[in-house]
Design an enzyme around this catalytic site. Structure first.
Site, PDB file in Angstrom:
ATOM      1  N   GLY A  13      28.991   8.752  14.395  1.00 42.15           N
ATOM      2  CA  GLY A  13      28.713   8.108  13.173  1.00 42.15           C
ATOM      3  C   GLY A  13      27.327   8.132  12.603  1.00 42.15           C
ATOM      4  N   TYR A 151      38.499  -5.728  12.642  1.00 37.90           N
ATOM      5  CA  TYR A 151      37.256  -5.258  12.833  1.00 37.90           C
ATOM      6  C   TYR A 151      36.551  -5.997  14.042  1.00 37.90           C
ATOM      7  CZ  TYR A 151      32.352  -3.779  12.014  1.00 37.90           C
ATOM      8  OH  TYR A 151      31.209  -3.075  12.285  1.00 37.90           O
TER       9      TYR A 151
END
Length: 244
Positions: A13, A151
Site C-alpha cells: 500500500g 472495515y
C-alpha cells in the site's frame, strides 16, 4: 540510534498518503525499500520521487500468488528484515445493506492478505532469526464506525492476529506490532465535507488531523532495534481521539 540503514524493507500500500510517508521515512534512513501497490501510474511517480526504491505492482487479492511474490522479493533483497502491511480498502455501507461481496472483499484484502504476507515473510525471517512486522490497523478497529462493519472487523482481526503472531515468534527474535492511525490528512480526508470535517476535528483533543509523518515516525521506531522489547502491542496515533 534507529539503526535502519541497509535494512531490507517491504511496504504494501505504498502509493497512498501514509504509504508515501513510510517510503520517504525509510529511504531517508538509508533502508533498502521495496514498495508495492496496484496503481501503475502512482508507482512510477513514487519511483521518480525515490529513485533508490524498488517499485513493484502487485495485487494482494491474488492470494495464490503471494508466496511466489515474497520469494521474489526475498531474492531481490537477499532477505526481508522488516514487513510493513499498510495496504487496505474500504467498501462502506450500513450493515443491513452490506452485501456479502463487499464484506468478503474487504476482509480478503485487509485481513487474509495480511495473514498470508506475514506467513510467508516469517518463513524467511526464521532463517536469520530476526524480523520486524508492523501491521497498520485503524482507530475504527477499536471503536467501530457507522457504515464500516466490514472495515472495522477486518482491522480488529489484524490486531488479534498480530498478538497471536507475537506470541508464536517472540523467541525467534521476530517482533510483531500494530500502529493504529486515527484520522490522517490524505487525499481521502481532503474530500470530506468541510462542515463534517469541523465536527470530526472537534472530537480530537489535539484539535487537528494527523499527518502521514506522524504515522511513519511511529512505524520507524517499531522497526528499529530501539523497540526490540516491544511485542504484540498496538500504538495509537490519533491525537487522543481514542485512548485504550
Amino acid at each position: 540510534m534507529m539503526n535502519l540503514k541497509d535494512k531490507k524493507i517491504l511496504i504494501t500500500g505504498a502509493t497512498g498518503g501514509i504509504g508515501n510517508s513510510l517510503v520517504k521515512k525509510f529511504t531517508d534512513y538509508g533502508s533498502k525499500v521495496v514498495a508495492t501497490g496496484t496503481n501503475e501510474k502512482k508507482l512510477i511517480n513514487l519511483k521518480e520521487k525515490f529513485p533508490s526504491v524498488i517499485a513493484e505492482k502487485f495485487n494482494l487479492s491474488e492470494h495464490e500468488k503471494i508466496e511466489e511474490f515474497i520469494e521474489n522479493i526475498n531474492k531481490q533483497l537477499d532477505g526481508i528484515d522488516i514487513l510493513i502491511n499498510n495496504a487496505g480498502i474500504t467498501l462502506d455501507d450500513l450493515a443491513i445493506r452490506l452485501t456479502q461481496e463487499k464484506w468478503k472483499k474487504v476482509l480478503d484484502i485487509n485481513l487474509t492478505s495480511t495473514f498470508l504476507m506475514c506467513k510467508f515473510a516469517i518463513k524467511k525471517m526464521l532463517k536469520k532469526r530476526y524480523g520486524k512486522i508492523i501491521n497498520i490497523t485503524s482507530i475504527v478497529g477499536h471503536t467501530g464506525n457507522l457504515g464500516q462493519a466490514n472495515y472495522a472487523s477486518s482491522k480488529a482481526g489484524v490486531i488479534a492476529f498480530s498478538k497471536s503472531l507475537a506470541i508464536e515468534y517472540a523467541k525467534k527474535n521476530i517482533n510483531v506490532n500494530c500502529v493504529s492511525p486515527g484520522f490522517i490528512k490524505t487525499e481521502m480526508t481532503d474530500k470530506i465535507n468541510e462542515d463534517f470535517k469541523k465536527i470530526l476535528i472537534s472530537k480530537i483533543p489535539s484539535g487537528d488531523l494527523g499527518t502521514g509523518e506522524d504515522v511513519s515516525n511511529c512505524v520507524a521506531f517499531l522497526a528499529s532495534d530501539m523497540a526490540k522489547y516491544i511485542n504484540g502491542e498496538t500504538i495509537h496515533v490519533n491525537g487522543g481521539m481514542y485512548m485504550s
